[in-house]
Design a protein around this motif. Sequence first.
Motif: not given
Length: 165
Positions: A108-124
């Motif tokens: 029942r988690i409704d928001r995922l947050i992350l910090l990335t230095e190299r994989a911004r486009d992958f997560f986008a």
Amino acid sequence: MLRTDLLCARRCLSRETGVVEIREAANADLAAIYALLEQAGLPTSDIPASNPRFIVLREDGNIVAVGGLQPFGSAALVRSVVVAANRRGAGLGRVIVDELEKAACAARIDRLILLTERARDFFAHRGFQVIERGDAPQEVQGSEEFRALCPDSATCMMKVLTESA
Ligand SMILES: CC(C)(COP(=O)(O)OP(=O)(O)OC[C@H]1O[C@@H](n2cnc3c(N)ncnc32)[C@H](O)[C@@H]1OP(=O)(O)O)[C@@H](O)C(=O)NCCC(=O)NCCS
């Protein structure tokens, strides 16, 4: 808490890679997880205290991809997403992120947050959107990753999970 029953081990046979298993990590997997993270230059120092839930993908008994979820109420930090260098580009990162999202929905988690230095486009590619670090939930901002481990230059991203996703 994640509902581990929904993360029970699943096995399938792949023509190309042999036996593939995706499951929640056990304590015995930690050494291999640390090794993958260290090889990729991702932080490990806070893992004992923050105790994230790891999902591992094994091929023929070897852990080749990992991802972690660190819950903070109805939000969770996605962290430690890594695929072994010799297995990148084969869709394993996508599988890990999909599994983390399923685990989050089950909890029942409704928001995922992350910090990335190299994989911004992958997560986008996976539906995450760039947000200001200060717009992340306060509890997540209090995590060691936010406070100390990831540099200011890291990109902060968020994905809102919906039932249908
Ligand atoms: C980022 C990482 C996990 C991606 O894993 P992967 O298995 O190589 O990625 P996949 O093969 O599943 O790729 C999925 C999609 O993302 C794209 N993609 C993969 N890596 C990408 C990158 N660095 N930048 C942009 N797009 C990327 C792929 O082209 C693919 O696109 P498609 O869905 O249109 O086919 C892997 O490169 C890695 O371990 N990097 C080092 C550790 C790291 O930086 N982790 C993130 C910290 S939170």
